[in-house]
Write a protein that holds these residues in place. Structure first.
Motif: not given
Length: 116
Positions: A1-4, A6-7, A12-14
């Protein structure tokens, strides 16, 4: 969940960075600033456009127009004469006559400018 999460955050930042590179946010911001700087009810050109003054407003406008000249009496005489006819006085102490065509186009017999 945390990995998803983060992705998703990284994607979003990109997206934000790519939009910034393309100038999207700058365009959006500058468009809104330009839109809010429009003069309210046309008051920005009051007195500088033809027919926008009342005759009693000519003296103070001409005083400001002739404030920088060494020839105050003739400047005031002709400025008030022009203002009485055109009902406008260009802004500033020199130039800017394009805002009042009547003031700009009134010439002497020799073809020089009548209005200061």
């Amino acid at each position: 969940m945390a990995k998803t999460l983060g992705i998703i955050l990284l994607c979003f930042l990109l997206l934000l960075v790519s939009l910034e590179i393309q100038g999207f946010w700058h365009w959006k911001f500058s468009f809104s600033v330009t839109e809010t700087r429009q003069p309210c009810n046309g008051k920005a050109m009051y007195g500088a456009t033809q027919g926008s003054l009342h005759p009693q407003e000519c003296a103070p406008r001409c005083t400001a127009r002739c404030s920088a000249t060494a020839y105050k009496r003739p400047c005031m005489f002709f400025c008030q004469k022009c203002c009485a006819k055109c009902l406008c006085v260009p802004p500033g102490t020199y130039g800017n006559k394009q805002s009042c065509p009547c003031y700009n186009n009134w010439k002497t017999k020799k073809g020089g400018p009548k209005c200061p």
